[in-house]
Scaffold this active site. Structure first.
Site, PDB file in Angstrom:
ATOM      1  N   PRO A 135     -34.637 -26.127  -8.979  1.00 37.97           N
ATOM      2  CA  PRO A 135     -33.249 -26.083  -9.439  1.00 37.97           C
ATOM      3  C   PRO A 135     -32.566 -24.773  -9.063  1.00 37.97           C
ATOM      4  CG  PRO A 135     -34.619 -27.040 -11.127  1.00 37.97           C
ATOM      5  CD  PRO A 135     -35.561 -26.584 -10.039  1.00 37.97           C
ATOM      6  N   CYS A 136     -31.309 -24.889  -8.662  1.00 43.96           N
ATOM      7  CA  CYS A 136     -30.651 -23.762  -8.003  1.00 43.96           C
ATOM      8  C   CYS A 136     -29.353 -23.321  -8.657  1.00 43.96           C
ATOM      9  CB  CYS A 136     -30.359 -24.150  -6.560  1.00 43.96           C
ATOM     10  SG  CYS A 136     -29.435 -25.701  -6.397  1.00 43.96           S
ATOM     11  N   GLN A 137     -28.925 -23.950  -9.748  1.00 42.41           N
ATOM     12  CA  GLN A 137     -27.597 -23.646 -10.290  1.00 42.41           C
ATOM     13  C   GLN A 137     -27.437 -22.186 -10.685  1.00 42.41           C
ATOM     14  OE1 GLN A 137     -29.449 -26.225 -11.051  1.00 42.41           O
ATOM     15  NE2 GLN A 137     -28.255 -28.105 -11.120  1.00 42.41           N
TER      16      GLN A 137
END
Length: 396
Positions: A107-109
């Site tokens: 996950p990169c948010q």
């Protein structure tokens, strides 16, 4: 059981897990798989997909529907210890020592441009989205593949910690700590046959003494696939072809947005207005409401002659019809085949589509990695401690 290149199941005739040999298709295991865009790209490039993994239930349901013969682990990767990881591979019918490639997109948010440009070191440790790449590489160290591919948002290339270190370089150091030399590159999806302007950073690592190679663009500017071409023949009988129930007021706005335009192009009478004063009674207030500014993809109509903008959870307006795109049409912009059906609510489906690696881009990366086999299996070990990282900061 997964089916190999020769049509045999992953397990041998005696029921024992299959080990890879020089004549077999390379085997890939996916973690943080989401709905499986990157995994599907590798499958199309001739890999045996042994394993997928994600903790989000809607994505897991979609993955299982579309990869019915692939073992799927619906778990938080942080909860998977080494024995559990190996057992998952064995359940898939493979030898844990026979995984050639590990892929995934943690996950990169936490690295998106909506967050602050600098990330405090202690905040990095607090935000699980910023350190899951460490968990990804922990899994890599258990399976010891020859090659690793990790995807993240393009904005990560500019991210620095509070002591002025680039996060991308911390990731390269983490690869090296696990015995893998690593390079990174920002790839532009439209240059690889994807009808979408999408930029993502990819980290490729290897524990073998071979050069790291990224795929060269396959589609020059002027030949990019357009949104109009991608959406041209979508029909109502396709899965996830669900039309939005749009209110008349919104439809009136949509009718005024030209191809390639968005909210800014509306006449003032149709733009959102808001009182900025402190008056409690707007009926007697002497002030006029002010037009609210909107940015990005809000009421964005696609240009039929250009690739789409980056697909996210914000739905675009159809290039030639006065309506929002359906989830199926958004999936086409991500190069998912029409038979790939998504599970979950419409919101769940849009999130899965927006978070995925475009299938076509994943396939091009997989073809490049496929060229390493079978020779890479017998290549000499790499020495990441003496490997000089190639700087690609000029791509920022």
């Amino acid at each position: 059981m997964p089916v190999g290149a020769d049509g045999d199941s992953a397990a041998g005739s005696d029921g024992a897990p299959r080990t890879t040999d020089d004549g077999a298709a390379p085997v890939v295991a996916g973690f943080f798989s989401g709905c499986g865009g990157l995994d599907l790209g590798f499958e199309r490039a001739g890999f045996d997909v042994a394993l997928g993994s994600d903790q989000w239930e809607p994505a897991a349901e979609t993955y299982r529907r579309n990869f019915p013969d692939v073992e799927f682990v619906e778990e938080d990767v942080r909860e998977l210890d080494a024995p559990a990881i190996r057992e998952s591979v064995e359940r898939a019918g493979y030898d844990p020592g026979g995984i050639d490639v590990v892929i995934g997109g943690p996950p990169c948010q936490g690295f998106s441009r909506l967050n602050n440009e600098q990330i405090e070191l202690d905040e990095m440790e607090k935000d699980r989205r910023n350190t899951l790449f460490e968990e990804f590489l922990r899994v890599v160290s258990v399976l010891e593949p020859q090659l690793v591919l990790m995807e993240n948002v393009r904005d990560l290339i500019n991210r620095q910690t509070s002591d002025d270190r680039y996060v991308k370089d911390l990731i390269v150091d983490e690869f090296a700590a696990h015995g893998y030399k690593c390079e990174y590159r920002v790839l532009e999806a439209e240059q690889y046959g994807v009808p979408q302007k999408r930029r993502r950073i990819f980290f490729m690592g290897t524990d073998r003494d071979v050069p790291i190679r990224f795929p060269e663009p396959t589609t020059p500017e002027g030949s990019w696939r357009t949104a109009g071409e991608a959406l041209a023949d979508a029909t109502d009988d396709l899965p996830n072809m669900t039309y939005a129930n749009t209110q008349e007021k919104t439809l009136e706005r949509i009718r005024h947005v030209p191809p390639g335009g968005y909210y800014r192009d509306l006449p003032d009478r149709l733009k959102t207005k808001k009182y900025r004063c402190d008056c409690e009674d707007t009926d007697t207030c002497p002030h006029e409401p002010e037009i609210v500014k909107r940015y990005g993809t809000y009421l964005r109509r696609l240009d039929p002659e250009e690739p789409s903008l980056t697909v996210s959870t914000n739905v675009f307006i159809h290039p030639s019809e006065d309506r929002y795109l359906t989830p199926r049409e958004m999936a086409r912009l991500q190069t998912f085949p029409d038979e790939f059906a998504f599970e979950g609510t419409k919101t769940d489906v849009m999130k899965q589509i927006g978070n995925a690696v475009p299938v076509r881009l994943g396939e091009e990366l997989a073809h490049q990695i496929r060229e390493y086999f079978p020779e890479v299996r017998d290549a000499s070990p790499a020495d990441p401690d003496v490997y000089e990282q190639q700087s690609l900061t000029d791509l920022a």
